[in-house]
Scaffold this motif. Structure first.
Motif, PDB file in Angstrom:
ATOM      1  N   HIS A 114      19.365 -80.860   3.523  1.00 30.84           N
ATOM      2  CA  HIS A 114      20.705 -80.258   3.490  1.00 30.84           C
ATOM      3  C   HIS A 114      21.642 -81.006   4.449  1.00 30.84           C
ATOM      4  O   HIS A 114      22.768 -81.357   4.075  1.00 30.84           O
ATOM      5  N   ASN A 117      22.834 -84.315   3.160  1.00 33.73           N
ATOM      6  CA  ASN A 117      23.581 -84.251   1.904  1.00 33.73           C
ATOM      7  C   ASN A 117      22.766 -84.748   0.702  1.00 33.73           C
ATOM      8  O   ASN A 117      23.289 -85.389  -0.202  1.00 33.73           O
ATOM      9  N   HIS A 119      21.030 -84.199  -2.737  1.00 33.23           N
ATOM     10  CA  HIS A 119      21.407 -83.329  -3.849  1.00 33.23           C
ATOM     11  C   HIS A 119      20.217 -82.568  -4.419  1.00 33.23           C
ATOM     12  O   HIS A 119      20.291 -81.355  -4.639  1.00 33.23           O
ATOM     13  N   SER A 168      22.257 -79.659  -2.491  1.00 28.49           N
ATOM     14  CA  SER A 168      23.685 -79.782  -2.272  1.00 28.49           C
ATOM     15  C   SER A 168      24.411 -79.852  -3.610  1.00 28.49           C
ATOM     16  O   SER A 168      23.928 -80.470  -4.556  1.00 28.49           O
TER      17      SER A 168
END
Length: 172
Positions: A114, A117, A119, A168
């Motif tokens: 997280h 970043n 996904h 994300s």
């Protein structure tokens, strides 16, 4: 007597012998790793250095017995389009299984993903490894595919289950 609570922290070079021991035990006795040959300390050091220089985390779990598990994530596929997707690995020493160590390691990996970043996080798990499948499902991973008989170990074919979790929703 109560055991020391498990602590999760980033791995260091000093943890590599314990990581090696846990890895080789998984090679010898489980279908969590689909290799038949154990590796040496140089192999695990190279793995650790590659993860570190690529910006991927390696966490260890410690209790009063020392390092009792480790987890990491790394490249899912080596193509630009997969740059924000990672695949995780969590391994727990036999004497620490069923005590929440895997849960703590997976929590640390998800938090790191997280913060980085990421996904999507993917897990590729042998179909008979119900404890790992259930652990991932408890954290919101969903099964997205099964590949029967794509691996072979211990004289039998293995089925690979893919699970994934969106981390994300932001673009690059």
């Amino acid at each position: 007597m109560n055991a020391t609570p498990t602590v999760i922290r980033p791995a260091t070079d000093l943890d590599i012998p314990a990581i090696l021991s846990i890895y080789n035990q998984a090679v010898r006795g489980t279908t969590a790793i689909w290799n038949n040959q154990e590796v040496d300390l140089e192999n695990r050091m190279q793995w650790f250095n590659e993860r570190s220089t690529s910006g991927y985390p390696v966490f260890v779990a410690l209790d009063d017995a020392g390092v009792v598990g480790y987890g990491s994530y790394g490249t899912f596929r080596p193509f630009e389009g997969f740059a924000r997707t990672v695949e995780n690995s969590v391994y727990v020493a036999p004497n620490a299984q069923g005590k929440g160590v895997g849960k703590l390691l997976l929590e640390a990996l998800l938090q790191s993903a997280h913060e980085s970043n990421i996904h999507v996080m993917v897990a590729g798990i042998e179909a008979g490894n119900t404890s790992s499948l259930e652990l991932h499902k408890k954290f919101g991973f969903v099964e997205t595919g099964r590949m029967p008989e794509v691996g072979f170990k211990f004289g039998r074919y293995l089925e690979l289950v893919f699970l994934q979790k969106q981390i994300s929703s932001q673009g690059s």
